[in-house]
Design an enzyme around this catalytic site. Structure first.
Site, PDB file in Angstrom:
ATOM      1  N   ASP A 196      -3.927   5.159   1.749  1.00 30.94           N
ATOM      2  CA  ASP A 196      -2.599   4.788   1.242  1.00 30.94           C
ATOM      3  C   ASP A 196      -2.781   3.787   0.100  1.00 30.94           C
ATOM      4  O   ASP A 196      -3.441   2.744   0.265  1.00 30.94           O
ATOM      5  CB  ASP A 196      -1.796   4.164   2.399  1.00 30.94           C
ATOM      6  CG  ASP A 196      -0.360   3.909   2.031  1.00 30.94           C
ATOM      7  OD1 ASP A 196       0.528   4.545   2.633  1.00 30.94           O
ATOM      8  OD2 ASP A 196      -0.113   3.065   1.138  1.00 30.94           O
ATOM      9  N   ILE A 197      -2.189   4.120  -1.043  1.00 32.24           N
ATOM     10  CA  ILE A 197      -2.306   3.220  -2.203  1.00 32.24           C
ATOM     11  C   ILE A 197      -1.509   1.946  -1.902  1.00 32.24           C
ATOM     12  O   ILE A 197      -0.371   2.020  -1.421  1.00 32.24           O
ATOM     13  CB  ILE A 197      -1.777   3.909  -3.482  1.00 32.24           C
ATOM     14  CG1 ILE A 197      -2.578   5.192  -3.739  1.00 32.24           C
ATOM     15  CG2 ILE A 197      -1.849   2.959  -4.682  1.00 32.24           C
ATOM     16  CD1 ILE A 197      -2.063   6.041  -4.886  1.00 32.24           C
ATOM     17  N   GLU A 239       2.628   8.218  -1.511  1.00 34.55           N
ATOM     18  CA  GLU A 239       1.324   7.674  -1.934  1.00 34.55           C
ATOM     19  C   GLU A 239       0.331   7.692  -0.763  1.00 34.55           C
ATOM     20  O   GLU A 239      -0.625   6.939  -0.733  1.00 34.55           O
ATOM     21  CB  GLU A 239       1.511   6.276  -2.539  1.00 34.55           C
ATOM     22  CG  GLU A 239       1.642   5.081  -1.599  1.00 34.55           C
ATOM     23  CD  GLU A 239       2.785   5.098  -0.588  1.00 34.55           C
ATOM     24  OE1 GLU A 239       3.489   6.123  -0.453  1.00 34.55           O
ATOM     25  OE2 GLU A 239       2.944   4.085   0.100  1.00 34.55           O
TER      26      GLU A 239
HETATM   27  N1  GTP Z   1       5.895   7.844  -8.801  1.00 30.80           N
HETATM   28  C1  GTP Z   1       6.056   8.335  -7.561  1.00 30.80           C
HETATM   29  N2  GTP Z   1       6.430   7.491  -6.561  1.00 30.80           N
HETATM   30  C2  GTP Z   1       6.570   7.983  -5.334  1.00 30.80           C
HETATM   31  C3  GTP Z   1       6.340   9.337  -5.046  1.00 30.80           C
HETATM   32  N3  GTP Z   1       6.544   9.521  -3.715  1.00 30.80           N
HETATM   33  C4  GTP Z   1       6.902   8.319  -3.191  1.00 30.80           C
HETATM   34  N4  GTP Z   1       6.916   7.377  -4.164  1.00 30.80           N
HETATM   35  C5  GTP Z   1       7.235   5.951  -4.038  1.00 30.80           C
HETATM   36  O1  GTP Z   1       6.154   5.288  -3.405  1.00 30.80           O
HETATM   37  C6  GTP Z   1       6.663   4.007  -2.911  1.00 30.80           C
HETATM   38  C7  GTP Z   1       6.001   3.679  -1.594  1.00 30.80           C
HETATM   39  O2  GTP Z   1       6.413   2.424  -1.227  1.00 30.80           O
HETATM   40  P1  GTP Z   1       6.114   1.749   0.172  1.00 30.80           P
HETATM   41  O3  GTP Z   1       6.160   2.795   1.248  1.00 30.80           O
HETATM   42  O4  GTP Z   1       7.001   0.559   0.303  1.00 30.80           O
HETATM   43  O5  GTP Z   1       4.614   1.323   0.109  1.00 30.80           O
HETATM   44  P2  GTP Z   1       3.832   0.382  -0.876  1.00 30.80           P
HETATM   45  O6  GTP Z   1       4.688  -0.233  -1.930  1.00 30.80           O
HETATM   46  O7  GTP Z   1       2.656   1.161  -1.373  1.00 30.80           O
HETATM   47  O8  GTP Z   1       3.353  -0.781   0.063  1.00 30.80           O
HETATM   48  P3  GTP Z   1       2.118  -0.785   1.066  1.00 30.80           P
HETATM   49  O9  GTP Z   1       1.862   0.638   1.478  1.00 30.80           O
HETATM   50  O10 GTP Z   1       2.550  -1.650   2.192  1.00 30.80           O
HETATM   51  O11 GTP Z   1       0.943  -1.368   0.333  1.00 30.80           O
HETATM   52  C8  GTP Z   1       8.161   4.177  -2.816  1.00 30.80           C
HETATM   53  O12 GTP Z   1       8.761   3.363  -3.802  1.00 30.80           O
HETATM   54  C9  GTP Z   1       8.423   5.649  -3.163  1.00 30.80           C
HETATM   55  O13 GTP Z   1       9.616   5.846  -3.879  1.00 30.80           O
HETATM   56  C10 GTP Z   1       5.956  10.199  -6.137  1.00 30.80           C
HETATM   57  O14 GTP Z   1       5.720  11.404  -5.968  1.00 30.80           O
HETATM   58  N5  GTP Z   1       5.831   9.647  -7.353  1.00 30.80           N
END
Ligand code: GTP
Length: 336
Positions: A196-197, A239
């Site tokens: 997970d990013i 992500e």
């Molecule tokens: N650009 C882009 N963003 C995406 C996609 N799918 C999901 N996201 C975004 O990825 C973000 C994930 O956020 P969180 O689940 O809060 O996780 P995070 O910010 O990586 O925080 P941690 O996992 O706790 O480190 C959300 O803002 C989603 O809208 C995609 O296909 N493209």
């Protein structure tokens, strides 16, 4: 050949009635078996090795042969067979000979890429027969291409979540050793890893979704380059990614994931710069429900996120150290 239009259409109908790749490949061989007086039919999967130009790995998918066909052709090493290699390079069928047989070698072309090769040894061959087999092979390849497309995540080209979910129990039971001499032992296991990013929302918020998407794409490229060919790579959602790593020890899986973590940290993403990721892994125990294994990996990942991110953790290690509560083992569900 005694083929009429109705027989051919029946063959097409049978092949196109199948809904998954193994069933379609089996149907193609069944139909060829019905239509032809063949001696040997071999279906090969072709993997092009992008790092070594013009090198192709051939994997035997299926073989059918006539009981009376005692032929040296059965011993052929297809990865060095000139007809097979020409077929892959020219993307066109080849006609030649092997032993006392005609050898017809046809490509299974998907988007102009050779995805597989069909090698047929038969005593009699004429132009109409070649064209008939070619068109049947083309229809099969088109269908395989359409199914393949539905299994792939469009942004990253990795397998998608639907494919993971549809095939989870098969994946778990079918995992084969990376090296044929390796067998499952007390030390060697299969692993499911969720990657997970970190703070991806911040990346989207700061640079916009287009750069966010580019990070996802480049991250998946790093995955493709760092994990082995035999590891199965999925985009699980947003992500989150899943890797199924087969037949390695606990210390090896940690090394593999640490190496990947460092590859991500050291990569300079355009505009965004440095990005980190966290990984939670669980040992695949075939007696567990696959969802339990995913849940275990997710719990280990959550631990990483709660404890500073940019790290790797194994579920059972955390559970043994009592850093997390072990995910319950639900052995009531009979899937295997
Ligand atoms: N650009 C882009 N963003 C995406 C996609 N799918 C999901 N996201 C975004 O990825 C973000 C994930 O956020 P969180 O689940 O809060 O996780 P995070 O910010 O990586 O925080 P941690 O996992 O706790 O480190 C959300 O803002 C989603 O809208 C995609 O296909 N493209």
């Amino acid at each position: 050949m005694t083929t009429n239009t109705i027989d051919l259409l029946k063959s097409v109908a049978n092949i196109t009635s199948k809904q998954n790749k193994p069933a379609i490949k089996t149907a193609l061989l069944d139909e060829l078996e019905n239509l032809l007086t063949f001696d040997v039919i071999t279906l090969l999967k072709v993997e092009s090795n992008s790092t070594k130009e013009h090198r192709h790995q051939m994997e035997l998918v299926a073989i059918r042969y006539n009981e009376s066909a005692i032929t040296d052709c059965l011993e052929t090493d297809f990865s060095s067979d000139p007809q097979v290699l020409n077929c892959v390079t020219d993307k066109h069928y080849q006609v030649g000979a092997c032993d006392k047989y005609n050898q017809l070698t046809l490509p299974l072309l998907v988007k102009n890429q050779v995805y597989g090769v069909l090698v047929i040894y038969l005593a009699k061959l004429d132009k109409t027969l070649i064209k008939t087999i070619e068109q049947l092979t083309n229809i099969t390849a088109n269908l395989l291409g359409t199914i393949h497309e539905s299994e792939i995540d469009t942004l990253t080209g990795l397998l998608n979540r639907k494919t993971l979910e549809h095939n989870l129990s098969d994946f778990f039971s079918d995992l084969k050793p990376r090296e044929p001499h390796l067998c499952p032992s007390e030390d060697v296991h299969n692993w499911l890893v969720i990657l997970d990013i970190d703070n991806f929302k911040l990346i989207n918020d700061k640079y916009g979704h287009t750069y966010g998407d580019e990070v996802l794409l480049l991250f998946s490229d790093i995955m493709k380059h760092n994990f082995r060919h035999s590891d199965m790579l999925f985009r699980y959602g947003g992500e989150e990614f899943i890797v199924v790593i087969s037949f390695v020890t606990e210390s090896q899986v940690i090394d593999i994931l640490e190496r990947f973590r460092l590859a991500v940290v050291s990569y300079l993403f355009p505009q965004v710069g440095r990005v980190t990721m966290s990984a939670g892994a669980s040992r695949i125990n075939p007696s567990l429900h696959p969802n339990t294994v995913i849940e275990q990996a997710d719990k280990a990942l959550y631990f990483c996120k709660e404890n500073g991110r940019n790290q790797v953790a194994l579920h059972h290690q955390l559970a043994v150290k009592k850093l997390i509560e072990a995910v319950d083992i639900d052995s009531d569900i009979e899937l295997f």
